[in-house]
Motif scaffolding. Structure first.
Motif: not given
Length: 333
Positions: A104-112, A182-185
């Motif tokens: 969903n482009m409208f929701m910021k995904p949780s980092p993973r 991208n916010g992940n790690f």
């Protein structure tokens, strides 16, 4: 926007269209929303592309007049302010491009945590985004011959990737994970998860790979995360270091004229750093500036180790990046 970036974005959008069509059977409204998001995103990106083309022709006129270029550079002030503004723009573009991978482009995904395959694909996309950011921030860079731009950019990219990870660590005050654009790690405490291969096609196990390539993790923590966290590097300082790394000197294949311009840019950046520290009234700022500048060779050392491990994996075809990554990001054939 860089044409290469635009092609990459179009490919992502095409996969989104296909996904939206598949979801039609789960509900017409979901497919409709997905397609509308695609159309809206295309409009935004095309408007950015048009502006980038205008900027390109402005830079071309500058490049065709070397006297104007040098004069404009010598009279230029606030190089780092321009980079700072364009870096904010890069962050906005990243959010759009990388969020397209989510559900969903409208929701910021949780980092993973990410795997090696996901990370290499990310780095290839980032290569074009960062190249476009450089062209936007430094008109003088676009005036270099293609061969000189390639030398500077490929010398810069992997080191910048590591430097930026250190800056992300400063923002979050953490050194147990390696943050990605991208916010992940990457989970530094469990490298086996990074080398996970769901198809089990590798010549060694993820445990063996984690052991073999552990040197990169050690170097990155010791030479990137720890010194940058210790100094608590600010965004201004991070971007100043990025500029100094980009306009490096003494590189193999670098021409005398390119080297001379790089020296002038580096001098200007360091003058702006002095002005920044003096206006901020930083105590003992010469010492602070020296400590910040000493980060560059440390990050470069970590980057050399990372590149060496990447090439080792490529040589033995074990947890290796795909061919486009080596050809574009590292100039390897």
């Amino acid at each position: 926007m860089n044409p290469c970036v635009y092609v990459e974005v179009e490919d992502i959008l095409e996969s989104m269209r296909a996904e939206a069509a598949q979801r039609f059977f789960d509900g017409q409204w979901l497919a409709k929303i997905s397609i509308n998001v695609v159309k809206t995103t295309l409009v935004i990106l095309r408007s950015v592309n048009i502006q980038s083309q205008r900027d390109f022709y402005d830079r071309q006129s500058l490049a065709n007049n070397p006297v104007l270029l040098i004069s404009n550079f010598q009279n230029n002030v606030g190089i780092l302010s321009t980079i700072e503004k364009d870096y904010s723009h890069l962050e906005n573009i990243r959010e759009v491009v990388h969020r397209m991978e989510g559900v969903n482009m409208f929701m910021k995904p949780s980092p993973r945590g990410q795997t090696y395959k996901e990370t290499y694909r990310l780095l290839l996309r980032e290569f074009y985004l960062v190249a476009d950011w450089i062209s936007s921030s430094f008109p003088i860079f676009t005036a270099f011959p293609t061969s000189q731009k390639d030398i500077l950019l490929r010398n810069f990219y992997l080191t910048f990737y590591n430097l930026e990870a250190g800056f992300f660590a400063c923002q979050r005050n953490r050194n147990d994970v390696w943050f990605l654009p991208n916010g992940n790690f990457i989970n530094c405490q469990n490298l086996e998860s990074f080398y996970h291969d769901p198809n089990n096609l590798q010549s060694m196990t993820s445990t063996d790979a984690a052991r073999l390539f552990a040197g990169t993790r050690t170097q990155c923590k010791r030479n990137v995360l720890e010194p940058m966290l210790r100094e608590n590097v600010t965004q201004f300082e991070f971007l100043a270091l990025a500029a100094l790394i980009l306009f490096d000197t003494g590189l193999e294949g670098q021409t005398d004229s390119c080297l001379e311009i790089c020296r002038k840019v580096r001098t200007t950046v360091q003058k702006e750093m002095i002005h920044y520290y003096s206006t901020k009234r930083v105590e003992e700022y010469p010492l602070r500036m020296a400590n910040i500048l000493s980060i560059i060779p440390s990050v470069q050392k970590a980057s050399q180790k990372m590149q060496s491990d990447m090439e080792l994996g490529h040589l033995f075809n074990a947890y290796s990046a795909e061919k486009p990554f080596f050809e574009n990001c590292m100039g390897k054939r």
